[in-house]
Design an enzyme around this catalytic site. Structure first.
Site, mmCIF file in Angstrom:
data_model
loop_
_atom_site.group_PDB
_atom_site.id
_atom_site.type_symbol
_atom_site.label_atom_id
_atom_site.label_comp_id
_atom_site.label_asym_id
_atom_site.label_seq_id
_atom_site.Cartn_x
_atom_site.Cartn_y
_atom_site.Cartn_z
ATOM 1 N N HIS A 125 -7.147 40.260 -46.066
ATOM 2 C CA HIS A 125 -5.749 40.614 -46.311
ATOM 3 C C HIS A 125 -5.545 42.133 -46.371
ATOM 4 O O HIS A 125 -4.417 42.603 -46.263
ATOM 5 C CB HIS A 125 -5.228 39.931 -47.577
ATOM 6 C CG HIS A 125 -5.775 40.460 -48.867
ATOM 7 N ND1 HIS A 125 -6.775 39.822 -49.553
ATOM 8 C CD2 HIS A 125 -5.455 41.543 -49.599
ATOM 9 C CE1 HIS A 125 -7.041 40.492 -50.667
ATOM 10 N NE2 HIS A 125 -6.249 41.550 -50.716
ATOM 11 N N ASP A 155 -11.380 35.101 -46.833
ATOM 12 C CA ASP A 155 -10.734 36.397 -47.055
ATOM 13 C C ASP A 155 -11.724 37.550 -46.938
ATOM 14 O O ASP A 155 -11.648 38.528 -47.680
ATOM 15 C CB ASP A 155 -10.024 36.449 -48.405
ATOM 16 C CG ASP A 155 -8.935 37.526 -48.444
ATOM 17 O OD1 ASP A 155 -8.678 38.137 -47.396
ATOM 18 O OD2 ASP A 155 -8.370 37.761 -49.523
ATOM 19 N N GLY A 229 -5.008 47.692 -54.930
ATOM 20 C CA GLY A 229 -5.821 48.715 -54.290
ATOM 21 C C GLY A 229 -7.306 48.454 -54.431
ATOM 22 O O GLY A 229 -8.123 49.001 -53.711
ATOM 23 N N ASN A 230 -7.687 47.582 -55.406
ATOM 24 C CA ASN A 230 -9.098 47.233 -55.604
ATOM 25 C C ASN A 230 -9.612 46.227 -54.580
ATOM 26 O O ASN A 230 -10.826 46.023 -54.466
ATOM 27 C CB ASN A 230 -9.322 46.649 -56.998
ATOM 28 C CG ASN A 230 -9.602 47.698 -58.048
ATOM 29 O OD1 ASN A 230 -8.792 47.932 -58.933
ATOM 30 N ND2 ASN A 230 -10.752 48.350 -57.946
ATOM 31 N N SER A 231 -8.719 45.566 -53.858
ATOM 32 C CA SER A 231 -9.147 44.535 -52.903
ATOM 33 C C SER A 231 -10.179 45.076 -51.925
ATOM 34 O O SER A 231 -9.987 46.119 -51.316
ATOM 35 C CB SER A 231 -7.953 44.023 -52.102
ATOM 36 O OG SER A 231 -7.343 42.955 -52.743
ATOM 37 N N THR A 247 -11.281 40.547 -54.916
ATOM 38 C CA THR A 247 -10.320 39.963 -53.983
ATOM 39 C C THR A 247 -8.948 39.693 -54.581
ATOM 40 O O THR A 247 -7.933 39.939 -53.951
ATOM 41 C CB THR A 247 -10.894 38.639 -53.414
ATOM 42 O OG1 THR A 247 -12.081 38.941 -52.685
ATOM 43 C CG2 THR A 247 -9.901 37.953 -52.487
ATOM 44 N N ALA A 248 -8.882 39.180 -55.796
ATOM 45 C CA ALA A 248 -7.593 38.702 -56.281
ATOM 46 C C ALA A 248 -7.461 38.868 -57.779
ATOM 47 O O ALA A 248 -8.449 39.021 -58.503
ATOM 48 C CB ALA A 248 -7.411 37.222 -55.913
#
Length: 470
Positions: A125, A155, A229-231, A247-248
């Site tokens: 994403h 993902d 922003g950590n994704s 991720t989430a």
């Protein structure tokens, strides 16, 4: 009054003419950056050698400095530039659209360098629908990046930068050996604050955020602070081993409220290797259907166990059938991984490929036994959005329908899909499908509330039909 209206009209047209001249000839053709502000209840976090088993250290003896120093230089800032066409306006009517500019939106996330030659793992994403990808290292060097491959189902995406120098990188650790309560660090770029390190513990493993989701989820849950922003950033243990890809989060506000979720490193590693070797993800299938046990389910089917995976059906000609698994067996362990719920099983299988052999510990008639099972390649896929199940074409199917591509609708999951039964699915939204892997990739790319606009099917008479959904 008429004189006043005439003067007003002349002034209005003159102003439009002047504005048009300025925009066409004088205004610079700059990219307009839009910051996205999305705050749904459940959001992904962008936007804006295996580790040995270790004893868990006590809080007062924890030293994060070595792990942080090792990690921050291998975590990068990823920028996804997406260009959207601007809609027309009254200026286009007067002056045409030649002077109009496309609007560029920039989404940001994180990534982890996993090899010295520039391969970087991030979230799908983070890079989805990108027109251009840029990567900024911790030393402020900026590189253009290209997409190698991605898997919407997990993902996970793989990108690469070209550089003549060796880059700092992290090796994949063994996420199966992580322990609940173990200290971890989350490293990424929340709110465009580069090289941010937060600490927490592993709160849970094999977490499924939505049991009704068509994807098989199995996240590491942590209370290390993770924000937009950590994704795609790193989740590491105190040794600096990469054990997950952040991720989430779950949040009412869009910001961290106590829990975050990471794709286990064993799954991410397997996806990356598949993308490099095959160009897509190879899924190893056990060949059983059923569900995770709990008190209500156990009472309904008449068993005493409330943990494990209950086998309700064994798929014909699968590895499970060949190994002798039966309906009523309860899977308690796969290799050395305890299976207490459905996401434990799917999470472990997500790190395996076809033809891998795993030791399955089952409970049958009160007795425990270990059965080696060879995983096989999936030949079918259930499309929940269309209420159908599709299979790869056999030689007989290809001869009967006189076609060399597509998938056959072999089963329906509700009355709504009956019309499509025994037809060949050829296209989805203009994309030709050759096998169930193509179908899986297409439908995994849709959001939960979305679906295809059209499909093309072929019936037994050789007639094609396009079905349009509204």
């Amino acid at each position: 009054m008429k004189k006043f209206l005439g003067l007003f009209l002349v002034s209005f047209l003159g102003g439009l003419f002047s504005l048009g001249i300025y925009k066409v000839y004088f205004e610079k053709d700059a990219i307009i950056v839009e910051n996205k502000d999305e705050t749904p209840k459940f959001i992904t976090t962008n936007y804006a050698n295996p580790a040995a088993v270790r004893p868990i250290v006590s809080a007062e003896n924890v030293d994060f400095t070595e792990a942080a120093e090792k990690t921050v230089h291998a975590v990068v800032h990823v920028q996804n530039v997406t260009v959207n066409k601007r809609s027309g306006s009254i200026l286009d009517f007067f002056y045409g659209s030649e002077g109009r500019r496309d609007r560029a939106q920039v989404g940001t996330g994180s990534g982890v360098i996993i090899s010295p030659d520039g391969y970087i793992v991030t979230n799908n994403h983070v890079i989805a629908n990108s027109s251009h990808l840029r990567v900024k290292l911790n030393n402020n060097k900026v590189y253009d990046a290209e997409l190698v491959g991605s898997d919407p189902g997990t993902d996970i995406a793989l990108i690469k930068v070209d550089t003549e120098e060796n880059l700092p990188f992290l090796a994949f650790g063994d996420s199966d050996n992580t322990k609940i309560g173990e200290w971890v660090l989350a490293v990424g770029n929340p709110f465009n604050l580069t090289s941010t390190v937060t600490a927490g513990i592993i709160s849970a493993k094999a977490r499924d955020l939505n049991e009704n989701d068509r994807r098989n989820q199995s996240f590491i849950q942590t209370d290390a602070a993770v924000n937009p922003g950590n994704s795609g950033g790193a989740l590491v243990n105190t040794n600096g081993d990469l054990i997950g890809i952040n991720t989430a989060i779950t949040s009412q506000t869009g910001s961290f409220v106590g829990y975050a979720f990471a794709v286990p490193s064993n799954i991410a590693k397997k996806v990356v290797h598949d993308l490099l070797e095959y160009g897509n993800v190879q899924q190893g299938i056990l060949g059983v259907r059923g569900g995770g046990l709990n008190s209500a389910y156990a009472e309904r089917i008449g068993v005493d166990d409330t943990e494990g995976f209950y086998i309700d059906e064994v798929i014909g000609n699968s590895g499970a059938e060949k190994a002798g698994l039966k309906k009523g067996d309860i899977i308690k362990k796969m290799d050395n991984v305890e299976i207490s719920k459905y996401s434990d099983l799917t999470g472990y299988l997500g790190s395996k490929r076809p033809n891998d052999v795993i030791d399955v510990t089952i409970k049958r008639n009160g007795r425990t036994q270990v059965v080696p099972v060879t995983l096989f390649k999936n030949q079918s896929y259930r499309i929940n959005l269309l209420n159908i199940e599709v299979d790869n074409l056999s030689k007989a199917d290809k001869q009967r329908f006189n076609v060399d591509y597509g998938v056959k609708v072999s089963n329906v999951t509700s009355q709504r899909g009956t019309y499509l039964l025994d037809k060949i699915l050829l296209e989805v939204d203009g994309k030709k499908v050759k096998n169930v892997d193509d179908v899986r990739r297409i439908f995994d790319s849709y959001a939960d509330y979305e679906g295809p606009e059209s499909i093309v099917v072929l019936d037994g008479k050789g007639e094609k039909e396009r079905l349009i959904f509204e």
